[in-house]
Design a protein around this motif. Sequence first.
Motif, short mmCIF file in Angstrom:
data_model
loop_
_atom_site.label_atom_id
_atom_site.label_comp_id
_atom_site.label_asym_id
_atom_site.label_seq_id
_atom_site.Cartn_x
_atom_site.Cartn_y
_atom_site.Cartn_z
N SER A 46 0.83 -1.21 0.00
CA SER A 46 0.00 0.00 0.00
C SER A 46 0.86 1.26 0.00
O SER A 46 0.64 2.19 -0.78
CB SER A 46 -0.94 0.00 1.21
N VAL A 47 1.88 1.30 0.87
CA VAL A 47 2.71 2.50 0.93
C VAL A 47 3.62 2.61 -0.29
O VAL A 47 3.92 3.71 -0.76
CB VAL A 47 3.52 2.58 2.25
N LEU A 48 4.06 1.46 -0.83
CA LEU A 48 4.87 1.51 -2.05
C LEU A 48 4.07 2.03 -3.23
O LEU A 48 4.63 2.56 -4.20
CB LEU A 48 5.45 0.13 -2.36
N ALA A 49 2.74 1.87 -3.16
CA ALA A 49 1.86 2.42 -4.20
C ALA A 49 1.57 3.90 -3.97
O ALA A 49 0.79 4.50 -4.71
CB ALA A 49 0.56 1.63 -4.25
N GLY A 50 2.18 4.48 -2.92
CA GLY A 50 2.02 5.90 -2.66
C GLY A 50 0.77 6.27 -1.90
O GLY A 50 0.38 7.44 -1.88
N LYS A 51 0.14 5.31 -1.21
CA LYS A 51 -1.11 5.57 -0.51
C LYS A 51 -0.87 5.85 0.97
O LYS A 51 -0.09 5.14 1.62
CB LYS A 51 -2.05 4.36 -0.64
N ASP A 52 -1.54 6.87 1.50
CA ASP A 52 -1.56 7.05 2.95
C ASP A 52 -2.22 5.83 3.56
O ASP A 52 -3.29 5.38 3.09
CB ASP A 52 -2.34 8.31 3.32
N THR A 53 -1.62 5.31 4.65
CA THR A 53 -2.04 4.02 5.18
C THR A 53 -2.03 4.05 6.70
O THR A 53 -1.09 4.59 7.30
CB THR A 53 -1.10 2.90 4.68
N PRO A 211 -9.94 7.04 3.35
CA PRO A 211 -9.66 6.08 4.43
C PRO A 211 -8.92 4.86 3.88
O PRO A 211 -9.22 4.38 2.78
CB PRO A 211 -11.06 5.70 4.94
N ASN A 212 -7.95 4.39 4.62
CA ASN A 212 -7.16 3.23 4.17
C ASN A 212 -6.57 2.56 5.40
O ASN A 212 -5.51 2.95 5.89
CB ASN A 212 -6.06 3.67 3.20
N VAL A 213 -7.29 1.57 5.93
CA VAL A 213 -6.91 0.94 7.20
C VAL A 213 -6.65 -0.55 6.99
O VAL A 213 -7.45 -1.24 6.36
CB VAL A 213 -8.02 1.12 8.25
N PHE A 214 -5.55 -1.01 7.53
CA PHE A 214 -5.27 -2.44 7.60
C PHE A 214 -5.26 -2.81 9.08
O PHE A 214 -4.43 -2.32 9.84
CB PHE A 214 -3.92 -2.76 6.97
N GLN A 215 -6.21 -3.64 9.47
CA GLN A 215 -6.38 -3.94 10.89
C GLN A 215 -6.36 -5.43 11.14
O GLN A 215 -7.13 -6.19 10.55
CB GLN A 215 -7.71 -3.35 11.40
N GLN A 216 -5.47 -5.83 12.02
CA GLN A 216 -5.40 -7.23 12.43
C GLN A 216 -6.29 -7.43 13.65
O GLN A 216 -6.44 -6.52 14.48
CB GLN A 216 -3.94 -7.57 12.77
N SER A 217 -6.87 -8.59 13.77
CA SER A 217 -7.72 -8.87 14.92
C SER A 217 -6.93 -8.73 16.22
O SER A 217 -5.74 -9.05 16.29
CB SER A 217 -8.29 -10.29 14.83
N PHE A 218 -7.60 -8.23 17.24
CA PHE A 218 -6.97 -8.08 18.55
C PHE A 218 -7.01 -9.39 19.36
O PHE A 218 -6.44 -9.46 20.44
CB PHE A 218 -7.67 -6.98 19.35
N VAL A 219 -7.68 -10.39 18.86
CA VAL A 219 -7.81 -11.65 19.61
C VAL A 219 -6.46 -12.35 19.68
O VAL A 219 -5.78 -12.52 18.67
CB VAL A 219 -8.86 -12.57 18.93
N ARG A 220 -6.08 -12.75 20.88
CA ARG A 220 -4.86 -13.53 21.10
C ARG A 220 -5.29 -14.90 21.63
O ARG A 220 -5.56 -15.06 22.83
CB ARG A 220 -3.95 -12.83 22.11
N THR A 221 -5.34 -15.87 20.76
CA THR A 221 -5.90 -17.18 21.15
C THR A 221 -5.02 -17.94 22.13
O THR A 221 -5.49 -18.86 22.79
CB THR A 221 -6.12 -18.05 19.90
N ASN A 222 -3.74 -17.56 22.22
CA ASN A 222 -2.83 -18.28 23.12
C ASN A 222 -2.67 -17.60 24.48
O ASN A 222 -2.00 -18.13 25.36
CB ASN A 222 -1.44 -18.40 22.49
N LEU A 223 -3.30 -16.43 24.65
CA LEU A 223 -3.07 -15.65 25.87
C LEU A 223 -4.30 -15.71 26.78
O LEU A 223 -5.40 -15.30 26.39
CB LEU A 223 -2.77 -14.19 25.49
#
Length: 653
Positions: A46-53, A211-223
């Motif tokens: 995304s950033v290499l394509a010049g997009k605010d991220t 808007p340009n958001v990459f969001q990983q889940s906050f769930v920690r299955t091992n914790l």
Amino acid sequence: MCPGRMLRLQFKNFPCAMETAKPAEILKKYWGYDAFRPLQNEIIESVLAGKDTLALLPTGGGKSICFQVPALAQDGLCLVISPLIALMKDQVDNLAKRGVPAAAVYSGMNRRALDIVLENACNGAYKLLYVSPERLFTELLRERLPRMRLNLVAVDEAHCISQWGYDFRPPYLQIAAMRPLFGSAPILALTATATPEVVQDIQEKLAFPTPNVFQQSFVRTNLSYSVLYETQKREKLTSMLRSVPGTAIVYLRSRGETREIAEWLTKNQIRADFYHAGLTMEERSAKQQAWMTGQTRVIVCTNAFGMGIDKPDVRLVVHLAPPDSLEAYFQEAGRAGRDGRKAYAALLYAPTDADNLRRQAEAAFPPLELIRRVYRALGSQTQIAIGAGAGESFDFDLLHFCQTYKFEQPSAYAALRLLEQDGWIALSENANAPARVHIKAGRETLYDYQLRHKNADILTKAMLRAYPGVQNDLTAVSEQVLAQYCKTNPESVKKILESARQEGILEYLPAVDKPQLSFLRERVAAENLQIDLDRYRFRKARAMRNAETTIQYAETRRCRSRQLVGYFGEKNSADCGICDVCTGRNKTELSNAQYDSLSAELRAVLQNGPQSTEELLAPFAAKRRETAINALQYMLNEGILREDEDGRLALNA
């Protein structure tokens, strides 16, 4: 220093070699990894394509790779804005070990050091330049930004831009106004913790076109998260550490307690040490290294410890008191189990903790009169004249300051933080920096100098052996280590280095081993000091709300993971199955008679309609509150009570 004597270095072929390299090739070459972690590659593309991220990755998700790899994949320089000075230094050191040239500028550096680093950046000496936010807006940097050929601007800890965030920093609000100086470089904002309102606010404040958001889940299955209701916290901590083998972190709110608890654990045959921001740089480095290598099993610390530390095998994180916010708790607890194996995060909670947390939130916002008194005392201590001082930095010892001017330390520190949040000063607890040396004299000049100065000859040879890069750029050196090489003392080393500096043989920046306080604006008369009262009230209300949210998390018997990730916007997660609530721990051990009595009292209060946990527990004396909490938890667990959308409790029909 005149421009003609400015250091000009070129890392030949380095930028060119990166121009055609693919991100995966760079990852393998410099980090040794065969594949990216989840979302890293998508963010980089995304950033290499010049997009605010905006990259929203939880603690341990590998945020730094997301700007370091694209920095190397393009010609030019990546500017990294970060408020965490210790983290900046760690990343610069780690990049140097990988053969990637990088540097950092922050409050507390003198003008000569800034000149050297910034001019080097303009001349292509670095691939990454780390900058603290207050340094970003100085004229010294602003006038050089257009010459730096930026390929990316990374805004780390991006939640600091939002008043809704838990660590608001006013200088971040000025980043958008600087965009014309960044040229065409896109912005990559990164954070580990952000609620939905903060996610939106970050993009608006940084002027993202779309808007340009990459969001990983906050769930920690091992914790496994737990809240354990304990009044004998030291004994419970000892028991937990004996039950859970492996490395651990114990968080406390005060520096003094870190030493006490570490000594308690040591007496109980558990290898422990303490850590806080008041220690010297050498002490902190030694303690951190001992913990990283396993010599120390348990580090007992304030929240000054952990940021940017990559230790994947932490098995247990314990909080002996609730932190200021769920954001802080989630980030600190998330330092457990980064290797994906089972790990535990526990909050030890006593009936008095809720009131203590509310008092601390209130005390963090002292009255304007006290803030002005502290500001006046700063002027007296630094001898800065009214109308002067902008950009100047000073060694700052908070304890000595409070003793000199008769302030209570907690209230004075709170006033300083408010002055910082309003943009008057910058207070850098972790501004400690090692000595740095660059031997700039040519071979013949250096040889002649060595012939004339025997002590300098021995020291120079020691530096060249111990620090091979010292002839290329300013290089961190240990005066203590050099003294051992030369069989002398650190003071003699400092004198030799300073003498060589005066003769133009080398650049020498002495170690800074004390916290730094910087004036960001010209000093004004204390009675003319203005604080943004609307912001003050907003931040205070926000702090009180954060405290109540943390209390609610501790006192509500619902899956801990669901509560935490729900706070960050994941409303449809399933029960984790491994927290104290899901596994049935912490169930009440009340007798039938006790339960019948307490549940009758709770039902009577609820006949008047839904109540908050605080309202329900208010009628109970301190001695009965813990048992009332147990009864309340049992009623929730058995479905006798329900929780509405506002977190209030009501009787089920």
